[in-house]
Design an enzyme around this catalytic site. Structure first.
Site: not given
Length: 371
Positions: A193-194
């Site tokens: 998700t970064k």
């Protein structure tokens, strides 16, 4: 509307990702190979630091830094690390896993990052480091931190899990302006998700300290500098070749994607007109908008309203580390601002693939909220 759609995030790279995966599979070499070496070199160049050590995940990167400092004699068990009270639990776990003591400090209410003006009040003769967290993608750096660190001979460790690509307007210790290369060392996460996300877990330690890099590399490989000979009681925390190859590809486009997030954040700030909200500050290149955080005293009602409108949101984070069940020794502590923020903060969907149409739909739903 999903909070974050990873299929859309990676769709633009799908053809190249599949080609790269085939290359790695066909190579027959899956750990400690050329793709990891390439990514380490690329990340060091991008950040402006001398060394990158790829690790299994972001938590391990932070753990390894502190463990390396213990092995080097810079720290010992029982020493203190100053840390923001409103961080994610991983920051604290890295400290306590090494039998060090977290010393919680309140954030600045405007930036939501560590309040630099409070740091010196918490320094004792056991303090050995300041751990800065670039929370939600906003750079946490300033001359005050450098001054306090020099005055008391403290290490500055960055938790750069959320801010890959953010820049400071004040130069770091090693001459870089990039988060991940401002302090003495940094732990970086490439969780999917970064902003720079792998397709699985992975992380990295970045530093310009040669000795630290060497010790971290050995610790991450069972404590071994030479196969079957173990200098330290180490870990097994290594980035695999597949994730390194994926990250090598995606790093080339990180600045472009971060700029799209900045545009989206600016759009939100124009479109959102509900008087119930406190909006985040714009901060130019110092913010890469890993999360777009709004605040409201009616946060839970707002979240429920948006869910009914088909808009998924998240709370980062509903319970501060000092109040977690796993840390009963800190449950008696009180940090009023941190605790209030945990009741007010709401994360809105934001990503590089979103356009003005989606942002407008979300903003209209928020603007129509009245309780």
């Amino acid at each position: 509307m999903k909070f974050l759609d990873l299929q859309k995030v990676n769709a633009v790279y799908a053809t190249d990702l599949k080609r790269i995966a085939a290359e790695v599979i066909d190579s027959g070499w899956y750990l400690l190979g050329k793709y990891v070496k390439l990514f380490e070199e690329q990340l060091s160049f991008y950040l402006g630091c001398k060394y990158t050590v790829a690790t299994g995940n972001g938590l391990d990167a932070l753990r390894l830094i502190l463990r390396a400092y213990i092995e080097m004699g810079v720290m010992q068990e029982g020493d203190e690390v100053i840390v923001p009270a409103n961080t994610y639990i991983a920051t604290i776990l890295a400290i306590t896993d090494n039998r060090l003591v977290p010393v919680f400090v309140e954030p600045d209410e405007q930036t939501l990052n560590l309040d630099f003006s409070l740091i010196e009040n918490y320094v004792t003769n056991r303090t050995k480091a300041i751990m800065l967290v670039h929370l939600y993608g906003r750079c946490c750096w300033g001359e005050q931190v450098k001054v306090v660190a020099r005055k008391y001979n403290l290490k500055i460790v960055e938790d750069n899990a959320q801010a890959m690509g953010a820049k400071s307007h004040i130069c770091g210790l090693s001459g870089s302006y990039m988060t991940g290369a401002l302090g003495d060392a940094a732990g970086n996460s490439f969780y999917p998700t970064k902003n720079l996300g792998a397709l699985g877990d992975s992380g990295a330690v970045t530093t310009s300290d040669e000795e630290l890099a060497m010790v971290v590399r050995a610790l991450a490989n069972y404590g071994s500098e030479k196969k079957y000979y173990n200098r330290y009681q180490g870990f097994n925390s290594r980035m695999d070749e597949l994730q390194a190859a994926f990250l090598s590809l995606k790093l080339k486009y990180l600045d472009i994607e971060n700029e799209r997030r900045r545009v989206n954040a600016e759009t939100y700030s124009i479109l959102l007109q509900n008087a119930e909200l406190i909006l985040p500050q714009q901060a130019g290149e110092e913010h890469i908008w890993h999360q777009y955080i709004v605040r409201s005293s009616k946060r839970n009602q707002l979240q429920n309203w948006l869910q009914k409108q088909g808009v998924d949101t998240q709370i980062h984070y509903p319970l501060p580390p000092h109040l977690q069940e796993c840390y009963p020794e800190y449950n008696h502590l009180s940090f009023p601002l941190t605790e209030r923020l945990s009741q007010e903060i709401l994360s809105l969907p934001i990503s590089s693939y979103m356009g003005k149409e989606e942002l407008t739909i979300i903003a209209e739903a928020i603007n129509s909220f009245a309780e």
